[in-house]
Design an enzyme around this catalytic site. Structure first.
Site, short mmCIF file in Angstrom:
data_model
loop_
_atom_site.label_atom_id
_atom_site.label_comp_id
_atom_site.label_asym_id
_atom_site.label_seq_id
_atom_site.Cartn_x
_atom_site.Cartn_y
_atom_site.Cartn_z
N CYS A 4 1.11 -1.69 -0.30
CA CYS A 4 0.07 0.20 -0.15
C CYS A 4 0.73 1.27 0.49
O CYS A 4 1.55 1.30 1.28
CB CYS A 4 -0.90 0.26 1.39
SG CYS A 4 -1.71 1.87 1.88
N ASP A 30 -0.66 16.50 -2.79
CA ASP A 30 -0.71 15.36 -3.69
C ASP A 30 0.66 15.15 -4.84
O ASP A 30 0.43 16.40 -5.11
CB ASP A 30 -2.97 15.85 -4.49
CG ASP A 30 -2.61 14.12 -5.07
OD1 ASP A 30 -3.44 13.26 -4.12
OD2 ASP A 30 -2.02 13.95 -6.34
N ASN A 87 -12.85 9.43 -2.90
CA ASN A 87 -13.43 8.66 -4.26
C ASN A 87 -13.58 7.03 -2.91
O ASN A 87 -12.54 7.01 -3.39
CB ASN A 87 -12.27 8.51 -5.52
CG ASN A 87 -12.22 9.95 -5.83
OD1 ASN A 87 -13.51 10.85 -6.12
ND2 ASN A 87 -10.74 10.49 -6.67
N HIS A 98 -6.34 3.09 0.01
CA HIS A 98 -6.17 3.52 1.50
C HIS A 98 -7.14 4.52 1.90
O HIS A 98 -6.47 5.70 0.71
CB HIS A 98 -4.34 3.83 1.74
CG HIS A 98 -4.29 4.47 3.76
ND1 HIS A 98 -3.57 3.75 3.38
CD2 HIS A 98 -4.97 4.64 4.08
CE1 HIS A 98 -3.39 3.92 5.26
NE2 HIS A 98 -4.23 5.78 5.31
N HIS A 100 -8.75 8.25 1.36
CA HIS A 100 -8.23 9.54 1.82
C HIS A 100 -8.83 10.62 1.22
O HIS A 100 -9.78 9.99 0.93
CB HIS A 100 -7.10 8.81 0.98
CG HIS A 100 -7.18 8.91 -0.45
ND1 HIS A 100 -7.23 7.63 -0.24
CD2 HIS A 100 -7.01 9.55 -1.72
CE1 HIS A 100 -7.41 7.11 -1.96
NE2 HIS A 100 -7.49 8.77 -2.61
N HIS A 102 -9.22 14.21 -0.16
CA HIS A 102 -9.06 14.87 -0.29
C HIS A 102 -9.43 17.19 -0.31
O HIS A 102 -9.99 16.69 0.06
CB HIS A 102 -8.82 15.07 -2.22
CG HIS A 102 -8.55 14.28 -3.28
ND1 HIS A 102 -7.47 13.95 -4.27
CD2 HIS A 102 -9.01 12.31 -3.21
CE1 HIS A 102 -7.22 12.58 -4.76
NE2 HIS A 102 -8.60 11.99 -4.06
P1 DGP Z 1 -7.76 8.80 -5.83
O1 DGP Z 1 -8.26 8.76 -7.51
O2 DGP Z 1 -9.10 9.42 -4.96
O3 DGP Z 1 -7.58 7.21 -5.02
O4 DGP Z 1 -6.47 9.76 -5.64
C1 DGP Z 1 -5.70 9.26 -5.18
C2 DGP Z 1 -4.38 10.52 -5.16
O5 DGP Z 1 -3.10 10.17 -4.47
C3 DGP Z 1 -3.96 11.02 -6.79
O6 DGP Z 1 -4.77 12.58 -6.44
C4 DGP Z 1 -2.78 11.35 -6.64
C5 DGP Z 1 -2.51 10.61 -5.41
N1 DGP Z 1 -0.93 10.09 -5.04
C6 DGP Z 1 -0.75 8.68 -6.16
N2 DGP Z 1 0.39 7.91 -6.10
C7 DGP Z 1 0.80 9.56 -4.62
C8 DGP Z 1 2.33 9.24 -4.26
O7 DGP Z 1 3.02 8.05 -4.72
N3 DGP Z 1 2.72 10.55 -3.46
C9 DGP Z 1 1.78 11.46 -3.31
N4 DGP Z 1 1.53 12.22 -2.48
N5 DGP Z 1 0.36 11.21 -4.45
C10 DGP Z 1 0.20 10.26 -4.36
#
Ligand code: DGP
Length: 114
Positions: A4, A30, A87, A98, A100, A102
């Site tokens: 994860c 993000d 989402n 996991h 989250h 936004h």
């Molecule tokens: P969702 O689509 O709601 O599952 O959003 C996942 C978000 O996580 C997406 O906006 C990009 C972000 N993300 C993915 N991988 C990483 C990472 O390794 N580091 C950071 N900071 N953000 C990430």
């Protein structure tokens, strides 16, 4: 949880730009920002999605929203307005399993989302 990426961010094995941390909640920028302010607020505990939240997670969810409010103030969004997005599931646009939240702000956000 193994494999994860957000658990790896929690344990420090993957880097992130952390903006908030306490014993149970972490927030970081993000990687693919969609607004001038785009933060992800997560529980340190692995919960895969909103579908896995139980009644026992009520206090944890309260802490997450307290952190969101603190960050909204710190980033100058509290009075102007901001958006919280969760989402859930493939058709909901979830890509990281996991849970989250936004926190988006710093510009006028349109509705409806795509
Ligand atoms: P969702 O689509 O709601 O599952 O959003 C996942 C978000 O996580 C997406 O906006 C990009 C972000 N993300 C993915 N991988 C990483 C990472 O390794 N580091 C950071 N900071 N953000 C990430």
């Amino acid at each position: 949880m193994e494999d994860c990426i957000f658990c790896k961010i929690v344990d420090g094995s993957l880097p992130s730009e952390k903006v908030y941390e306490d014993e149970s909640v972490l927030a970081f920028k993000d990687l693919h920002a969609q607004a001038p302010v785009h933060l992800l607020v997560i529980p340190k505990k692995h919960i895969s999605s909103i579908r896995e939240i139980g009644e026992e997670d009520g206090p944890l969810m309260g802490k997450i929203f307290a952190a969101i409010n603190q960050l909204a103030k710190e980033y100058g969004l509290a009075d102007k307005g901001f958006r919280i997005v969760n989402n859930c599931g493939d058709e909901g646009g979830q890509t990281v399993y996991h849970i989250h939240f936004h926190l988006l702000g710093g510009r006028s956000l349109t509705w409806p989302p795509g």
